[in-house]
Write an enzyme that holds these catalytic residues in place. Structure first.
Site, short mmCIF file in Angstrom:
data_model
loop_
_atom_site.label_atom_id
_atom_site.label_comp_id
_atom_site.label_asym_id
_atom_site.label_seq_id
_atom_site.Cartn_x
_atom_site.Cartn_y
_atom_site.Cartn_z
N SER A 22 0.83 -1.22 0.00
CA SER A 22 0.00 0.00 0.00
C SER A 22 0.86 1.26 0.00
O SER A 22 0.33 2.37 -0.02
CB SER A 22 -0.94 0.00 1.21
OG SER A 22 -0.20 -0.16 2.41
N HIS A 155 -40.31 22.51 -11.38
CA HIS A 155 -40.31 21.79 -12.67
C HIS A 155 -39.53 22.56 -13.73
O HIS A 155 -39.80 22.39 -14.93
CB HIS A 155 -41.74 21.53 -13.17
CG HIS A 155 -42.67 20.98 -12.14
ND1 HIS A 155 -42.89 19.63 -11.96
CD2 HIS A 155 -43.42 21.61 -11.19
CE1 HIS A 155 -43.75 19.46 -10.97
NE2 HIS A 155 -44.07 20.63 -10.47
N SER A 276 -13.01 27.18 -26.58
CA SER A 276 -13.09 26.00 -27.44
C SER A 276 -11.94 26.06 -28.44
O SER A 276 -11.55 27.13 -28.90
CB SER A 276 -14.43 26.02 -28.19
OG SER A 276 -14.32 25.31 -29.42
N LYS A 282 -16.71 30.74 -28.19
CA LYS A 282 -17.16 30.01 -27.01
C LYS A 282 -16.48 30.43 -25.72
O LYS A 282 -15.30 30.72 -25.67
CB LYS A 282 -16.91 28.51 -27.21
CG LYS A 282 -17.78 27.91 -28.28
CD LYS A 282 -19.14 27.54 -27.78
CE LYS A 282 -19.01 26.21 -27.04
NZ LYS A 282 -20.31 25.73 -26.61
N GLU A 289 -19.01 22.45 -14.61
CA GLU A 289 -19.32 21.16 -15.26
C GLU A 289 -18.50 20.04 -14.66
O GLU A 289 -18.98 18.94 -14.41
CB GLU A 289 -19.02 21.24 -16.77
CG GLU A 289 -20.01 22.06 -17.56
CD GLU A 289 -19.58 22.19 -19.01
OE1 GLU A 289 -20.20 21.54 -19.86
OE2 GLU A 289 -18.62 22.93 -19.30
N LYS A 324 -8.30 3.50 1.80
CA LYS A 324 -7.55 4.75 1.75
C LYS A 324 -7.68 5.57 0.47
O LYS A 324 -7.91 6.79 0.53
CB LYS A 324 -6.05 4.46 2.00
CG LYS A 324 -5.83 3.99 3.40
CD LYS A 324 -4.42 3.61 3.68
CE LYS A 324 -4.40 2.81 4.96
NZ LYS A 324 -5.17 1.53 4.85
N1 ARG Z 1 -1.21 -1.35 5.13
C1 ARG Z 1 -2.15 -1.88 6.05
C2 ARG Z 1 -3.50 -1.22 5.82
O1 ARG Z 1 -3.52 -0.17 5.29
C3 ARG Z 1 -1.73 -1.61 7.44
C4 ARG Z 1 -2.29 -2.57 8.45
C5 ARG Z 1 -1.68 -3.88 8.21
N2 ARG Z 1 -1.99 -4.81 9.20
C6 ARG Z 1 -1.85 -6.10 8.99
N3 ARG Z 1 -2.14 -6.90 9.94
N4 ARG Z 1 -1.41 -6.58 7.85
O2 ARG Z 1 -4.54 -1.74 6.15
#
Ligand code: ARG
Length: 467
Positions: A22, A155, A276, A282, A289, A324
């Site tokens: 990650s 409306h 444009s 334009k 938008e 995330k």
């Molecule tokens: N990178 C992991 C996450 O974002 C961190 C937590 C990892 N925990 C684990 N037991 N592998 O969820």
């Protein structure tokens, strides 16, 4: 050389490493991660779990690592999976094996949660700030346009004349509810998970209160299993963000409509429009938008996270790492949308004459003629019928109600008197709606004051909270 390598006999498959890492996105949490680690290690020292010299070495090392990351010199490694292990590795590279003591009494499960709590807490406050600036811009525009009348629509057909201030103040209240929701969710965001360990707590005599205090958390999770598996605060954030974007998309849509040749109610500032490549004439409202368009992705992030969490058993599951990117993208999208909408509102040119001309067309005063007849004792249903026939007559003649003579009007209803001509002017029509929440000048001035008070209160709240 994995931080958890002890139990393994083989190196990790390369594809697994890439698929499970990650670090590509959670490096965004570096500041929060180090902040949490600093509080954790100080607590370990204070509780006598680590000797003070180790604590000092770790603190110093963390500050060096933080500086390296801030200055863009840090190199993150996919083999080290995530931001937590990358930072721990950088720390031990810096200060030696003593860096390995930082993770005492802690798991990545409570660590990642505290990082996200800190991240969302800061952005909750930032969103409240952005929304309040937008409310302020709308209130200022409203103040300039108390006497600007436009047709109100149902409306998308002309309904009744309203003051432009009234229309803008509707948005002030929509965004006000968004502020309320964010402020309410703040207490759940500001709940500390650290000290929950991997799932069940820790064998070390830690002091969770101390960590909470240092990091500005008002309270802590009462249940370690809930602490490491809760992502509700992220769902809530995405939900609030979706509502905010939906509100922004409605405002954007009106800006787009109003700036079209067909409406011609406003002109957006050149600095906020684009041209444009082919058609030289334009001037396109790309910004509203795009805000309208980006609403979909934010709502999508909410659905994605809800779907990820649905039916997950307690407690931490790797699925949760998927929490995330949607949150980060939402923050970016929303920050941009708010930052652009504020100046777009401030700088837009309002064409009050066009608005008024349209308000005077389309029989937006028809209800008032019916109400007038009611005050003369005509039952409303009958009054409605009379005015309906009058409108039909006018359409045939290509006239408005105010273009008819008193005699013509009286031929439909003898109750009509000469005072009707004043009563049917758009300003009178607007001011006749003097009930609470109505579009009369008196009500609007009252509401404007109230909104200014709310805005000041929100700014005071922002100053009072921890980020
Ligand atoms: N990178 C992991 C996450 O974002 C961190 C937590 C990892 N925990 C684990 N037991 N592998 O969820």
């Amino acid at each position: 050389m994995k931080l958890w390598g002890g139990r393994f006999t083989k190196p990790t498959n390369q594809l697994v490493e890439e698929y499970t890492a990650s670090i590509g996105f959670d490096k965004k949490l570096a500041e929060e991660d180090i902040r949490g680690s600093l509080a954790h290690v100080r607590m370990l020292g204070k509780c006598g779990i680590l000797p003070m010299e180790d604590v000092q070495a770790i603190e110093k090392g963390l500050l060096i690592v933080r500086e390296r990351i801030r200055s863009g010199q840090a190199e993150f490694s996919v083999a080290l999976e995530d931001i937590h292990m990358n930072i721990e590795k950088m720390l031990t590279d810096e200060i030696g094996p003593v860096g390995g003591k930082l993770h005492t009494g802690r798991s990545r499960n409570d660590q990642v949660s505290i990082d996200m709590h800190l991240y969302v807490r800061a952005h909750t406050v930032e969103m409240v700030q952005g929304l309040t600036e937008l409310r302020q811009a709308l209130v200022e525009k409203a103040e300039e346009h108390i006497d600007t009348i436009l047709p109100g629509y149902t409306h998308l057909q002309r309904a009744q004349p309203v003051r432009f201030a009234h229309h803008l103040l509707a948005y002030v209240d929509m965004f006000g509810r968004d502020v309320e929701r964010l402020i309410d969710s703040y207490k759940r965001v500001n709940t500390m998970p650290l000290g929950s360990g991997a799932i069940a707590g820790t064998t070390f005599p830690i002091d969770r209160e101390m960590v909470a205090e240092e990091l500005g958390f008002d309270r802590m999770y009462d249940n370690s299993m809930d602490a490491v598996s809760d992502r509700d605060f992220l769902v809530e954030f995405l939900n609030h963000a979706s509502l905010i974007m939906m509100h922004l998309s409605r405002l954007s849509e009106e800006l787009i409509l109003w700036s079209s040749e067909e409406f011609g109610y406003i002109e957006l500032d050149d600095a906020f429009c684009t041209g444009s490549s082919m058609m030289p004439q334009k001037k396109n409202p790309d910004v509203p938008e795009l805000i309208r368009g980006k609403t979909g992705r934010v709502m999508g992030h909410w659905v994605a996270l809800m779907t990820t969490l649905k039916a997950l058993p307690l407690t931490y599951n790797k699925d949760m790492q998927e929490d995330k990117e949607g949150v980060f993208d939402t923050v970016e999208t929303l920050t941009g949308a708010l930052a652009l909408t504020v100046p777009m509102i401030r700088e837009m040119k309002v064409k009050a004459d066009v608005m008024k001309r349209n308000a005077e067309k389309g029989f937006t005063n028809a209800t008032d003629l019916a109400d007038y007849l009611v005050t003369k004792g005509v039952p409303f249903r009958q009054a409605h019928e009379i005015v309906g026939r009058l409108v039909l007559h006018c359409i045939g003649e290509g006239k408005g109600l105010l273009d008819l003579t008193l005699e013509e009007l009286q031929s439909f209803s003898p109750e009509i008197d000469v005072d009707i001509f004043d009563k049917l002017q758009v300003e009178s029509v607007a001011d006749a709606r003097n009930t609470r929440g109505g579009t009369s000048k008196k009500q609007i001035c009252h509401v404007l004051d109230k909104k200014k008070g709310e805005i000041n209160e929100t700014f005071a709240w922002i100053r009072s909270v921890k980020v």
